[in-house]
Scaffold this motif. Sequence first.
Motif, short mmCIF file in Angstrom:
data_model
loop_
_atom_site.label_atom_id
_atom_site.label_comp_id
_atom_site.label_asym_id
_atom_site.label_seq_id
_atom_site.Cartn_x
_atom_site.Cartn_y
_atom_site.Cartn_z
N GLY A 124 -20.12 68.07 81.33
CA GLY A 124 -18.98 68.70 80.67
C GLY A 124 -19.13 70.19 80.47
O GLY A 124 -20.23 70.76 80.58
N LYS A 125 -18.01 70.83 80.15
CA LYS A 125 -17.98 72.27 79.92
C LYS A 125 -17.34 72.65 78.58
O LYS A 125 -17.39 73.81 78.18
CB LYS A 125 -17.20 72.97 81.04
CG LYS A 125 -17.79 72.77 82.42
CD LYS A 125 -16.94 73.44 83.49
CE LYS A 125 -17.51 73.22 84.87
NZ LYS A 125 -16.65 73.86 85.94
N ASN A 126 -16.72 71.68 77.88
CA ASN A 126 -15.96 71.98 76.66
C ASN A 126 -16.74 71.71 75.38
O ASN A 126 -16.21 71.89 74.29
CB ASN A 126 -14.67 71.16 76.64
CG ASN A 126 -13.71 71.57 77.74
OD1 ASN A 126 -13.57 72.75 78.03
ND2 ASN A 126 -13.07 70.60 78.38
N THR A 147 -11.31 62.20 78.52
CA THR A 147 -11.08 63.40 79.33
C THR A 147 -12.39 63.99 79.85
O THR A 147 -12.36 64.71 80.86
CB THR A 147 -10.33 64.47 78.51
OG1 THR A 147 -11.10 64.83 77.34
CG2 THR A 147 -8.96 63.97 78.08
N VAL A 148 -13.51 63.71 79.18
CA VAL A 148 -14.78 64.22 79.70
C VAL A 148 -15.19 63.48 80.96
O VAL A 148 -15.98 64.00 81.77
CB VAL A 148 -15.90 64.13 78.64
CG1 VAL A 148 -15.49 64.79 77.34
CG2 VAL A 148 -16.30 62.67 78.37
N LEU A 149 -14.65 62.27 81.16
CA LEU A 149 -14.95 61.49 82.36
C LEU A 149 -14.03 61.87 83.52
O LEU A 149 -14.34 61.58 84.68
CB LEU A 149 -14.79 59.99 82.08
CG LEU A 149 -15.59 59.43 80.89
CD1 LEU A 149 -15.27 57.95 80.68
CD2 LEU A 149 -17.08 59.63 81.11
N VAL A 150 -12.90 62.51 83.18
CA VAL A 150 -11.94 62.93 84.21
C VAL A 150 -11.72 64.43 84.04
O VAL A 150 -10.80 64.87 83.33
CB VAL A 150 -10.60 62.17 84.07
CG1 VAL A 150 -9.68 62.50 85.25
CG2 VAL A 150 -10.84 60.68 83.99
N PRO A 151 -12.54 65.26 84.66
CA PRO A 151 -12.47 66.72 84.43
C PRO A 151 -11.14 67.34 84.84
O PRO A 151 -10.81 68.44 84.39
CB PRO A 151 -13.62 67.26 85.29
CG PRO A 151 -13.94 66.17 86.26
CD PRO A 151 -13.60 64.89 85.58
N GLU A 152 -10.36 66.63 85.68
CA GLU A 152 -9.06 67.18 86.08
C GLU A 152 -8.08 67.21 84.92
O GLU A 152 -7.12 67.99 84.94
CB GLU A 152 -8.46 66.35 87.23
CG GLU A 152 -9.21 66.43 88.54
CD GLU A 152 -10.43 65.52 88.55
OE1 GLU A 152 -11.24 65.64 89.49
OE2 GLU A 152 -10.56 64.70 87.62
N VAL A 153 -8.30 66.37 83.92
CA VAL A 153 -7.42 66.33 82.74
C VAL A 153 -7.97 67.28 81.69
O VAL A 153 -9.11 67.15 81.25
CB VAL A 153 -7.33 64.91 82.16
CG1 VAL A 153 -6.46 64.91 80.91
CG2 VAL A 153 -6.79 63.94 83.20
#
Length: 345
Positions: free
Chosen positions: A315-317, A197-203
């Motif tokens: 990333g932001k999370n 999910t870090v590679l696909v920020p939309e998810v």
Amino acid sequence: MALGPHNIRQSEWICLFAAKAANVSRTRDVSRGFLGCFAVNADECLMTRMQEMSLDYHFTVEQEVGSSTYAFFGFNGTAGVWRIDALNEAGGWKDRTTVEDMDLAVRASLKGWKFLYLSSVKVKNELPSTLKAYRYQQHRWSCGPANLFRKMLMEIITNKKVTLWKKVHVIYSFFMVRKIVAHLVTFIFYCVVLPATVLVPEVEVPKWGAVYIPSIITILNAVGTPRSLHLLVFWILFENVMSLHRTKATFIGLLEAGRVNEWIVTEKLGDALKGKANNKAAKKPRFRFGERLHLLELGTGAYLFFCGCYDVVFGKNHYFIYLYAQAIAFFIVGFGCVGTFVPHS
């Protein structure tokens, strides 16, 4: 003292032990009694301490709760007292899977026999302290139940001696959730999907699903071993690493692939063997470094490390905190730097 066939036929009960088990007590009027066990070498290394945490949950929650509610729970083969009639009616031992003890327990349950877990009677048991032995054991414990589920599913569904609720419990709770889904979800979600999910920020994975609920479940699993609560983080990381090995074994069992019937006796060092090794003439130990390498773990560790680096930059999370820790755990196991190491001399 060994009993001959004539003595067994005249007996009402039979005690079954694994090779490293001792101590037994008679059970009450049930089909069989399963005995609690404690590890004599739990403090041997960090890996055995983490095994103790998993097994304490297994005995304290799965076995004891199953016994108190008369729900089905498996016979793990360490020690137990069986009623001879239950063994005979269930069809005796079968070697169709590598978990013949669980196979017998399921068949006895489908015949309507009830089980009792005796937590007050303790049986000594030794945990595998080398990574090689532990991996072989976990392969058998994960592959065997999945293969047994494949072989017995229709037998459970068409059984006419037990209630529909018991069939649902055995199929869904015992097999699907504990023996199959638990391994798959742990590895696929926490070691594949969540890092991706870090590679696909939309998810975006909700925090309650990624952190809160799993944390509560993990803490509840660990409360059975209060002396090891400070090892909780290490235990989580180690269990996630082993979930790769268990997931692979589960698929092998479900698909009946090459190693489905592989039976390698779990090597346990024992105090006697340690003493014998210490008394040998001093000889420079030698080993092949390649024997300690596990490529799947190293590959997964590299994937997690890459995802962690990507999360640091984009990333932001703050998933990189978990990703780096989990990657290190995979690298440690991948290089065989866990457990007791016994070099070939």
